[in-house]
Design an enzyme around this catalytic site. Structure first.
Site, mmCIF file in Angstrom:
data_model
loop_
_atom_site.group_PDB
_atom_site.id
_atom_site.type_symbol
_atom_site.label_atom_id
_atom_site.label_comp_id
_atom_site.label_asym_id
_atom_site.label_seq_id
_atom_site.Cartn_x
_atom_site.Cartn_y
_atom_site.Cartn_z
ATOM 1 N N HIS A 136 44.899 46.060 44.928
ATOM 2 C CA HIS A 136 44.030 45.450 43.927
ATOM 3 C C HIS A 136 42.569 45.398 44.395
ATOM 4 O O HIS A 136 41.700 46.009 43.804
ATOM 5 C CB HIS A 136 44.466 43.997 43.638
ATOM 6 C CG HIS A 136 45.880 43.833 43.192
ATOM 7 N ND1 HIS A 136 46.344 44.208 41.943
ATOM 8 C CD2 HIS A 136 46.957 43.290 43.835
ATOM 9 C CE1 HIS A 136 47.634 43.911 41.841
ATOM 10 N NE2 HIS A 136 48.030 43.362 42.968
HETATM 11 O O1 RIB Z 1 46.379 39.386 41.216
HETATM 12 C C1 RIB Z 1 45.934 40.069 42.366
HETATM 13 C C2 RIB Z 1 44.846 39.304 43.039
HETATM 14 O O2 RIB Z 1 45.344 38.029 43.439
HETATM 15 C C3 RIB Z 1 44.352 39.976 44.325
HETATM 16 O O3 RIB Z 1 43.006 39.664 44.530
HETATM 17 C C4 RIB Z 1 45.200 39.339 45.376
HETATM 18 O O4 RIB Z 1 44.564 39.331 46.661
HETATM 19 C C5 RIB Z 1 45.290 37.926 44.856
HETATM 20 O O5 RIB Z 1 44.109 37.247 45.246
#
Ligand code: RIB
Ligand code: CA
Length: 309
Positions: free
Chosen positions: A239
């Site tokens: 992500h």
């Molecule tokens: O939903 C994914 C996000 O939430 C990413 O930034 C992960 O590190 C958590 O913070």
């Protein structure tokens, strides 16, 4: 001229890879890292951020920011990231000192010091620090060049509830402030990041790339179990590195300028990013919402840059 950025983060294995990508990239001048409570509590996110900077052999200043959302109890994600937030491999206790200044004050001071329109904010976790800085010092908002954040979802729905992605869900009131700030925003939502999936081949490549590659492989090996079990997908969605990759090579991503509003009252859809992808409302566009990523190009970039550390 290198892009001046501040990374606001809740490490988190994927945050950690994003920080490494930024540190490995000469196009980026990482002014500082502000930790926020999110995946795990603040005492761990600030420690994890210092561990990552030290792993890369750097001394980028790390600041502790807010330890709870603006108006709600903290929700964490140890079920995804493990008890420490960086489970997968044990790293030495950091010796890099935590800065004494509060992370929110660092954001305010930096934006007031640097030239207007020269600093990009890169939030990788709940938006509590950013929103608090904007509330405490409204004069800094117009000085922000752009906000490039990981959060939200449209066709992908949510990952912490059926409607909401974790970063937005944890502090929807903060997200509402940020999405309403009027500055250019690029959103890397689940619609894009769920396509940035690691592969067994890529992890094997990482394992052959020295100490840092080994650590990255161990993090992503650990981190992928949650998504494989939930989505049946192969690989872990990286992500947060998508935020830094967009800064470096925006041509790897596709999106459109749309209106994005944040649900802050409904219990059922709290934290939902109501993304008007098809323009069915007359609400003005306030964000570049990314829907697609060139997976191979993304991982080629990541491999090449990790290899430089
Ligand atoms: O939903 C994914 C996000 O939430 C990413 O930034 C992960 O590190 C958590 O913070
Ligand atoms: Ca994160």
């Amino acid at each position: 001229m290198a892009q001046k950025i501040i990374i606001d983060t809740d490490p988190g294995q994927d945050d950690a890879v994003a920080i490494l990508l930024a540190l490995a990239s000469p196009e980026i001048d990482l002014l500082g890292i502000t930790a926020v409570a999110g995946n795990v509590p603040l005492d761990l996110t600030q420690r994890n951020a210092r561990q990552v900077v030290e792993l890369a052999g750097r001394d980028t200043p790390v600041f502790a920011g807010c330890d709870a959302p603006l108006a709600r109890p903290l929700v964490t994600a140890e079920h995804v990231h493990g008890k420490t937030g960086l489970d997968g491999i044990a790293l030495p206790e950091p010796t890099l000192p935590l800065q004494a200044q509060h992370g929110v004050d660092f954001i305010i001071e930096t934006l007031r010091r640097e030239a207007p329109d020269s600093v990009t904010l890169c939030p990788l976790g709940p938006l509590t620090n950013i929103a608090t800085a904007f509330q405490r010092a409204p004069d800094i908002v117009e000085r922000v060049r752009r906000i490039v954040l990981m959060g939200g979802g449209c066709f992908e729905g949510g990952n912490i509830t059926p409607a909401a992605e974790f970063n937005i869900y944890v502090d929807p009131e903060a997200a509402k402030i940020v999405f309403g700030c009027g500055r250019p925003i690029t959103v890397l939502p689940l619609d894009a990041t769920h396509k940035a999936l690691t592969s067994k081949d890529w992890i094997a490549t990482m394992r052959g790339m020295g100490r840092i590659g080994e650590v990255v492989a161990s993090w992503t090996d650990f981190f992928e179990r949650f998504d494989v079990a939930k989505y049946g997908s192969e690989g872990a969605p990286l992500h947060d590195p998508c935020v830094i990759a967009w800064l470096l090579r925006p041509e790897l991503f596709k999106g459109r300028e749309i209106n994005v509003e944040i649900e802050t009252s409904s219990e059922l859809t709290l934290g939902m990013t109501v993304a008007d992808w098809w323009g069915v409302t007359d609400r003005p566009a306030n964000a570049l919402f990314i829907g697609d990523v060139d997976r191979d190009g993304f991982f080629d970039l990541l491999t090449e840059r990790i290899g430089r550390l």
